[in-house]
Design an enzyme around this catalytic site. Structure first.
Site, PDB file in Angstrom:
ATOM      1  N   HIS A 111       0.859  -1.180   0.000  1.00 24.06           N
ATOM      2  CA  HIS A 111       0.000   0.000   0.000  1.00 24.06           C
ATOM      3  C   HIS A 111       0.901   1.238   0.000  1.00 24.06           C
ATOM      4  O   HIS A 111       1.914   1.266   0.709  1.00 24.06           O
ATOM      5  CB  HIS A 111      -0.897  -0.006   1.245  1.00 24.06           C
ATOM      6  N   ASP A 147      -6.368  -2.613   3.769  1.00 24.51           N
ATOM      7  CA  ASP A 147      -5.088  -1.930   4.011  1.00 24.51           C
ATOM      8  C   ASP A 147      -4.687  -1.966   5.486  1.00 24.51           C
ATOM      9  O   ASP A 147      -4.216  -0.963   6.052  1.00 24.51           O
ATOM     10  CB  ASP A 147      -5.130  -0.482   3.494  1.00 24.51           C
TER      11      ASP A 147
HETATM   12  C1  GAR Z   1       0.527   0.687  -6.140  1.00 21.27           C
HETATM   13  O1  GAR Z   1       0.919   2.002  -5.823  1.00 21.27           O
HETATM   14  C2  GAR Z   1       0.069  -0.044  -4.892  1.00 21.27           C
HETATM   15  O2  GAR Z   1       0.796   0.325  -3.741  1.00 21.27           O
HETATM   16  C3  GAR Z   1      -1.367   0.408  -4.795  1.00 21.27           C
HETATM   17  O3  GAR Z   1      -1.831   0.360  -6.115  1.00 21.27           O
HETATM   18  C4  GAR Z   1      -0.739   0.681  -6.985  1.00 21.27           C
HETATM   19  C5  GAR Z   1      -0.689  -0.375  -8.062  1.00 21.27           C
HETATM   20  O4  GAR Z   1       0.252  -0.019  -9.035  1.00 21.27           O
HETATM   21  N1  GAR Z   1      -2.132  -0.432  -3.932  1.00 21.27           N
HETATM   22  C6  GAR Z   1      -3.105   0.025  -3.152  1.00 21.27           C
HETATM   23  O5  GAR Z   1      -3.461   1.190  -3.139  1.00 21.27           O
HETATM   24  C7  GAR Z   1      -3.740  -1.019  -2.235  1.00 21.27           C
HETATM   25  N2  GAR Z   1      -4.644  -0.401  -1.358  1.00 21.27           N
HETATM   26  P1  GAR Z   1       0.849  -1.108 -10.003  1.00 21.27           P
HETATM   27  O6  GAR Z   1      -0.357  -1.764 -10.691  1.00 21.27           O
HETATM   28  O7  GAR Z   1       1.674  -0.338 -10.975  1.00 21.27           O
HETATM   29  O8  GAR Z   1       1.630  -2.067  -9.190  1.00 21.27           O
END
Ligand code: GAR
Length: 219
Positions: A111, A147
């Site tokens: 997260h 989260d």
């Molecule tokens: C990332 O920043 C991850 O930390 C976030 O979604 C993004 C996915 O990016 N996750 C959350 O917010 C979970 N609550 P990605 O598809 O490029 O890995």
């Protein structure tokens, strides 16, 4: 010891999927990505899995009547692939308490905040609006609350006066791509584990990042 069998669940872009696949492909990494699963048929990350030759599966949540039915299908696919650990990497779908409980200690998430602060969505905008000076990312075992759950590692970055949500997100993402593989390695090497409701704090718990004091603008 046999390599840990990893499944990566994602919903979108897949940059953390890519970082994990790249890390695991190193010969000394004691894990193997056996499955990449998207709940969205058009997730760009599917292309990353294809290019990397990682077996992929789409389990479209729209095909299921309930969250329980979706999670049952997910559970079956994970068991068929004999998965040891499940990494949520931008998997934007709530999992049922039953699924989370069944995979307790084996299910981890990343997260883009220093949890327990800034759970949920629109994290980067909310951090900028709140005026916090330090931001970062967290890898944690998943619990029933979104989260939340025992923390395995965190990386911190400064919030700069000139930051927009986009520049802050990019700075944090750079750390996400280092932190997630580092935490997965700890799991695969059985150095990080869930014990009761927490991760025993020893030298293997990761606290890292790029904080200087005071934070200064990069030139
Ligand atoms: C990332 O920043 C991850 O930390 C976030 O979604 C993004 C996915 O990016 N996750 C959350 O917010 C979970 N609550 P990605 O598809 O490029 O890995």
């Amino acid at each position: 010891m046999a390599d840990a069998r990893i499944a990566i669940l994602f919903s979108g872009r897949g940059s953390n999927l890519q970082a994990l696949i790249d890390a695991v492909s190193q010969s000394d990494f004691p894990a193997e990505v056996v499955l990449a699963i998207s709940n969205r048929p058009k997730a760009p990350g599917l292309e990353i899995a294809s290019k990397s030759g990682v077996p992929q599966s789409v389990i479209d949540h729209k095909d299921f009547q309930s969250r329980e039915d979706f999670d049952a299908a997910l559970d079956e696919v994970l068991h068929m692939a004999k998965v040891d650990y499940v990494c949520l990497a931008g998997f934007m779908r709530m999992l049922t308490p039953g699924f989370v409980n069944d995979w307790r200690g084996k299910l981890v998430n990343i997260h883009p905040s220093l949890l327990p602060a800034f759970k949920g969505l629109h994290v980067h905008e909310r951090m900028i609006d709140s005026g916090v000076k330090i931001a970062g990312c967290t890898v944690h075992f998943v619990s029933a609350e979104v989260d939340a759950g025992p923390i395995i590692g965190q990386a911190a970055v400064p919030v700069l006066p000139s930051d927009s949500a986009e520049t802050l997100a990019a700075r944090i993402l750079e750390q996400e791509h280092k932190l997630y593989p580092a935490c997965l390695r700890l799991l695969a090497e059985s150095k990080a584990r869930l014990s009761g409701g927490s991760v025993p704090f020893d030298s293997s718990v990761i606290a890292t990042g790029e904080i200087s004091n005071p934070p200064t603008e990069k030139t």
